[in-house]
Each structure stands twice: as structure tokens, then as C-alpha cells.
Write a protein that holds these residues in place. Structure first.
Motif, PDB file in Angstrom:
ATOM      1  N   LEU A 266       0.877  -1.168   0.000  1.00  0.00           N
ATOM      2  CA  LEU A 266       0.000   0.000   0.000  1.00  0.00           C
ATOM      3  C   LEU A 266       0.913   1.216   0.000  1.00  0.00           C
ATOM      4  O   LEU A 266       1.691   1.416   0.929  1.00  0.00           O
ATOM      5  CB  LEU A 266      -0.892   0.015   1.237  1.00  0.00           C
ATOM      6  N   VAL A 267       0.853   1.998  -1.068  1.00  0.00           N
ATOM      7  CA  VAL A 267       1.732   3.142  -1.207  1.00  0.00           C
ATOM      8  C   VAL A 267       1.081   4.377  -0.587  1.00  0.00           C
ATOM      9  O   VAL A 267      -0.090   4.673  -0.859  1.00  0.00           O
ATOM     10  CB  VAL A 267       2.045   3.389  -2.701  1.00  0.00           C
ATOM     11  N   ARG A 268       1.867   5.061   0.228  1.00  0.00           N
ATOM     12  CA  ARG A 268       1.424   6.308   0.869  1.00  0.00           C
ATOM     13  C   ARG A 268       0.120   6.154   1.663  1.00  0.00           C
ATOM     14  O   ARG A 268      -0.889   6.790   1.339  1.00  0.00           O
ATOM     15  CB  ARG A 268       1.289   7.436  -0.167  1.00  0.00           C
ATOM     16  N   VAL A 269       0.166   5.278   2.687  1.00  0.00           N
ATOM     17  CA  VAL A 269      -0.956   5.268   3.630  1.00  0.00           C
ATOM     18  C   VAL A 269      -0.617   6.278   4.718  1.00  0.00           C
ATOM     19  O   VAL A 269       0.556   6.590   4.951  1.00  0.00           O
ATOM     20  CB  VAL A 269      -1.185   3.878   4.294  1.00  0.00           C
ATOM     21  N   ALA A 270      -1.637   6.762   5.399  1.00  0.00           N
ATOM     22  CA  ALA A 270      -1.411   7.733   6.466  1.00  0.00           C
ATOM     23  C   ALA A 270      -0.572   7.094   7.566  1.00  0.00           C
ATOM     24  O   ALA A 270      -0.793   5.944   7.929  1.00  0.00           O
ATOM     25  CB  ALA A 270      -2.750   8.193   7.029  1.00  0.00           C
ATOM     26  N   GLY A 274      -3.265   3.454  14.617  1.00  0.00           N
ATOM     27  CA  GLY A 274      -4.520   2.833  14.208  1.00  0.00           C
ATOM     28  C   GLY A 274      -4.558   2.393  12.757  1.00  0.00           C
ATOM     29  O   GLY A 274      -5.487   1.707  12.333  1.00  0.00           O
ATOM     30  N   VAL A 275      -3.538   2.793  11.989  1.00  0.00           N
ATOM     31  CA  VAL A 275      -3.584   2.445  10.575  1.00  0.00           C
ATOM     32  C   VAL A 275      -3.425   0.935  10.354  1.00  0.00           C
ATOM     33  O   VAL A 275      -4.158   0.328   9.567  1.00  0.00           O
ATOM     34  CB  VAL A 275      -2.517   3.224   9.778  1.00  0.00           C
ATOM     35  N   GLY A 281      -7.521  -5.406  10.139  1.00  0.00           N
ATOM     36  CA  GLY A 281      -8.819  -5.794  10.680  1.00  0.00           C
ATOM     37  C   GLY A 281      -9.735  -6.395   9.620  1.00  0.00           C
ATOM     38  O   GLY A 281     -10.205  -7.531   9.756  1.00  0.00           O
ATOM     39  N   PRO A 282      -9.986  -5.644   8.534  1.00  0.00           N
ATOM     40  CA  PRO A 282     -10.879  -6.176   7.493  1.00  0.00           C
ATOM     41  C   PRO A 282     -10.361  -7.475   6.866  1.00  0.00           C
ATOM     42  O   PRO A 282     -11.143  -8.337   6.480  1.00  0.00           O
ATOM     43  CB  PRO A 282     -10.898  -5.059   6.443  1.00  0.00           C
ATOM     44  N   LEU A 283      -9.021  -7.614   6.785  1.00  0.00           N
ATOM     45  CA  LEU A 283      -8.469  -8.859   6.220  1.00  0.00           C
ATOM     46  C   LEU A 283      -8.760 -10.021   7.166  1.00  0.00           C
ATOM     47  O   LEU A 283      -9.147 -11.105   6.726  1.00  0.00           O
ATOM     48  CB  LEU A 283      -6.958  -8.713   5.990  1.00  0.00           C
ATOM     49  N   THR A 284      -8.577  -9.784   8.453  1.00  0.00           N
ATOM     50  CA  THR A 284      -8.876 -10.828   9.435  1.00  0.00           C
ATOM     51  C   THR A 284     -10.354 -11.202   9.361  1.00  0.00           C
ATOM     52  O   THR A 284     -10.703 -12.381   9.373  1.00  0.00           O
ATOM     53  CB  THR A 284      -8.556 -10.338  10.864  1.00  0.00           C
ATOM     54  N   GLU A 327     -11.279   4.554   0.760  1.00  0.00           N
ATOM     55  CA  GLU A 327     -11.672   5.812   1.398  1.00  0.00           C
ATOM     56  C   GLU A 327     -11.099   5.929   2.818  1.00  0.00           C
ATOM     57  O   GLU A 327     -10.381   6.872   3.133  1.00  0.00           O
ATOM     58  CB  GLU A 327     -13.208   5.882   1.509  1.00  0.00           C
ATOM     59  N   ASP A 328     -11.417   4.901   3.649  1.00  0.00           N
ATOM     60  CA  ASP A 328     -10.987   4.934   5.053  1.00  0.00           C
ATOM     61  C   ASP A 328      -9.465   4.925   5.175  1.00  0.00           C
ATOM     62  O   ASP A 328      -8.898   5.618   6.000  1.00  0.00           O
ATOM     63  CB  ASP A 328     -11.468   3.683   5.817  1.00  0.00           C
ATOM     64  N   LEU A 329      -8.836   4.083   4.367  1.00  0.00           N
ATOM     65  CA  LEU A 329      -7.401   3.885   4.551  1.00  0.00           C
ATOM     66  C   LEU A 329      -6.594   5.007   3.912  1.00  0.00           C
ATOM     67  O   LEU A 329      -5.458   5.266   4.286  1.00  0.00           O
ATOM     68  CB  LEU A 329      -6.956   2.538   3.956  1.00  0.00           C
TER      69      LEU A 329
END
Ligand code: ASP
Ligand code: MG
Length: 406
Positions: A266-270, A274-275, A281-284, A327-329
């Protein structure tokens, strides 16, 4: 006199001639005065065929009926082998999982053995009757047939060996033992005489296909001495045993590889607290296991790149899950890469010796192979590389750690 559990895999019972050959091997063990139980797999190709039938009838099938279908392969072999033994005047009978019974939990398709009631089986073994047990299957809490997951008859054999307190569990297969690495790739790979449970567990879970991982866990837990050997040649194989039984200890015992993983960046996540939880989380929730993870240092303090690996078979689903969360990530780009291999070096010696990692990094650097991700545990070191370097990396590392046959 010893009590021995012998297990024969699919190729060892691949046709009637081979089943007769297995019967001769079992007879030889009986003639030595031993009490014997035999665990068999389905004839090679049969389970795949049965799985295929299920998929064709109903892609989303009832897992209980799947088990009812795929467990039949082993039942055929157990009956045939019992007949072949009787033809050699060796008293024998077949046992299905439910007849013993081998009790499992209710997780159809990947059930876990919970208990084996061996009183009757042991009484008959003591009276000279060979027990021929269908591997891979058991009976669940609701009295329905369960199966233990692909390759599960190894686990049946080790569990049975633990339950009847066997002196040894011999796993007969199409290779003559456990090798330092895959001999089809590295011609100088060496057969190991002995290997510890811990190392074998790492080898199995990191890609060596010789034993089902769960069977090694079980052997380690109950201290079952397991020998891996060929049903086609007469030679001792590799003993999987306690560390105390091994005199000559190597720094590195084996090198495993797996092409079953894929990498996602994932390029350039915040870059904020909590990131990681928001990504994984969603992958789990989607039942996708993440293996290795690296997070790069952030250059501007606000963004970072995150790289991790998942099973290749989960890649498309993982990408879909993450795309739904764009959006969220708030990441800029998602880069999937299924063109990777995980190469792992394994050895008990790594606990007490420094330098194993440095040797790996240097060896790969000399061959101009770029390391994409690294992870370590007490007795293993894994790296992710571009898949086209598999052969080159394995050969170079095998030489570097002094594993080549001389
Ligand atoms: N026949 C089953 C399989 O192919 C179990 C085994 O062979 O261990 O997965
Ligand atoms: Mg197998």
C-alpha cells in the motif's frame, strides 16, 4: 518386540501391484515380531478426483457431504490392503475412522482429532492382527464423517502412534527422507539422518511438502519418533526426534521455499496510530491470514508504505477487501505482486550463533538478488524474493551454509 505404526501415502498405494508391495513390507515388520498398525492414504489422484466431483456438483457444497465423499478414498485402500495381507497369511482387518473411533471436532474439511479410543484395536494388535486404518478421516460430535484437511493421513498416523504409545511411526512416501532442500532444484541436496521436531515443523510450515504441518505439531507434542522413508527402496530414512537424540548439530539444517505467497504494497498510507489495525482488521474479518509485514519509515512524518504477504490463493480477495476500504485507509496506490517466492533457512543453531542472517544477505547480494521483505524467529530466517530467483537463491544459500554433499 516393538509396536509400530506404518503409514503409506498415495503413491505408495497407487495401484494394486503397489498395494501388494506394501503388504510385503508390513509382513516383514510382523515377521520381525512387531505389533503393527497401518494407516493408509487414498490411491494417488483419487482424493483430487473426489474433490473435483464435489466442485462440479455444487461449487458451494455442504461441507458434511464433502467429507462423506472425500473420505471414501481411504476406505477403499484400507480394505484392499487388508485383503492383500490376508493373501499373505497375515491376519488383518480394515478400520474406518468411526469404527475405532477416531473422534474429532466438527470442523468439516479440516477437523482436529480430539480422542482415539484404542482399547479394542490394541487388544487385537496384541493378538497378532494387523490393524489397517483409513487415514484422513474421523467421526464428529454429531456422528458424521469428518476429514482432517489435505495431507491429513500423516496426522492420523502420528495421532494413532501417540494413542497406542507406539515405539515409532514410520511414514512411507515417494521420497527416501527429508532433504536439506528440494533435490529437484539443488542437485547437491543431502538427505538428513535426523532432524528435530522444531526444525521439521518450520520446514513443513515454510513449504517443504514432505509431512503435513499438523502431524509434526502432534509428534512434537506427544514426543512420537517419526521416521520418513521410501516405500520403494530399502534404506533408513530421516528420523524426526528430540534434540537430545542428535549428536552432530548443524548451524543450519535446511532451506525451504514456497511459491504459495503473494505480496501487497500500500503506497502512501497515512502514518498515524490505528492504521495497521484499519488495514489488517478487514483482512482478518475476511479470514485472510497475513504472514510477513513491513512498514517503511515515513519521510514526511505523514505517509508511509506498508508491505505484507498473504497466501497466493487469497490475493484476489485481499485486493478486493482493501479496494473497498480505499476511502478509510486513504492510500494512494495498491500494488499486488504474485511473482514472489519465500525462501527460509532453518536451524536450531541459529539460537546461539550470530551471523546466519548476515551470511544470507551477503550471499544474495553477491548474486544481485534483491530482498523485498524479511522476517525472523528463533530458529528461522525468511526472505521474499522475485520468483525468478528461486533456483539461483536456493543453490547459492545451500553452498554458503555448507550443506552441499561433497
Ligand atoms: N488422501 C488425502 C489427500 O490427498 C489425505 C492424504 O493423502 O494424506 O489429501
Ligand atoms: Mg501426503
Amino acid at each position: 518386540m516393538a509396536r509400530i505404526v506404518m503409514k503409506f501415502g498415495g503413491t505408495s498405494v497407487g495401484d494394486c501391484e503397489r498395494i501388494k508391495n506394501v503388504a510385503r513390507r508390513v509382513k516383514a515388520e510382523v515377521d520381525r515380531g512387531n505389533e503393527v498398525a497401518v494407516v493408509v492414504s487414498a490411491m494417488s489422484g483419487v482424493t483430487n478426483q473426489l474433490v473435483d466431483y464435489c466442485k462440479r456438483i455444487a461449487p458451494l457444497h455442504d461441507a458434511r457431504e464433502y467429507d462423506a465423499v472425500v473420505a471414501t478414498g481411504e476406505q477403499v485402500t484400507s480394505g484392499l490392503l487388508a485383503m492383500a495381507l490376508q493373501a499373505l497369511d497375515v491376519p488383518a482387518r480394515s478400520w474406518s475412522g468411526w469404527q475405532i473411533p477416531i473422534r474429532t471436532d466438527g470442523a468439516h474439511g479440516k477437523a482436529r482429532i480430539e480422542a482415539i479410543e484404542t482399547a479394542e484395536l490394541e487388544r487385537r494388535m496384541a493378538s497378532g492382527q494387523v490393524a489397517v486404518v483409513a487415514g484422513f478421516q474421523g467421526i464428529g460430535p454429531d456422528s458424521r464423517v469428518t476429514t482432517l484437511g489435505r495431507g491429513g493421513s500423516d496426522t492420523s498416523a502420528v495421532a494413532l502412534a501417540a494413542a497406542v504409545k507406539a515405539d515409532r511411526c514410520d511414514i512411507y512416501t515417494d521420497v527416501d527422507g527429508v532433504y536439506t532442500t528440494d533435490p529437484r532444484i539443488v542437485a547437491k541436496a543431502r538427505k538428513l539422518d535426523k532432524i528435530t521436531y522444531e526444525e521439521m515443523l518450520e520446514l513443513a510450515s515454510l513449504g517443504a511438502k514432505v509431512l503435513q504441518t499438523r502431524s509434526v505439531e502432534m509428534a512434537m507434542k506427544y514426543r512420537v519418533r517419526v521416521q520418513v522413508l521410501s516405500s520403494f527402496v530399502d534404506a533408513p530414512g530421516t528420523l524426526v526426534c528430540d534434540e537430545d537424540e542428535i549428536v552432530e548439530k548443524e548451524l543450519v539444517s535446511g532451506i525451504a521455499y514456497s511459491r504459495d505467497e503473494a505480496k501487497i504494497t500500500l503506497v502512501r498510507v497515512a502514518d498515524r496510530p490505528g492504521v495497521a489495525a484499519a488495514i489488517f482488521g478487514p483482512l482478518t474479518d475476511a479470514n485472510i491470514n497475513v504472514d510477513m509485514i513491513v512498514q517503511n519509515v515515513s519521510e514526511d512524518g505523514k505517509h508511509t508504505d506498508m508491505t505484507f504477504t498473504v497466501a497466493k490463493s487469497d490475493l484476489d480477495r485481499a485486493v478486493k477487501v482493501l479496494n473497498e476500504k480505499t476511502e478509510d485507509l486513504n492510500y494512494q496506490r495498491l500494488v499486488p505482486d504474485s511473482n514472489v517466492v519465500k525462501v527460509s533457512v532453518i536451524g536450531m543453531g541459529m539460537r546461539s550463533h550470530a551471523g546466519v542472517a548476515q551470511k544470507m544477505f551477503k550471499t544474495l547480494a553477491v548474486k544481485s538478488i534483491n530482498i523485498q521483505v524479511t522476517s525472523t524467529s528463533e530458529i528461522k530466517l525468511s526472505v521474499i524474493l522475485a520468483e525468478e530467483y528461486t533456483e539461483l537463491a536456493l543453490r547459492a544459500l545451500h553452498t554458503a551454509y555448507g550443506l552441499d554433499t561433497h
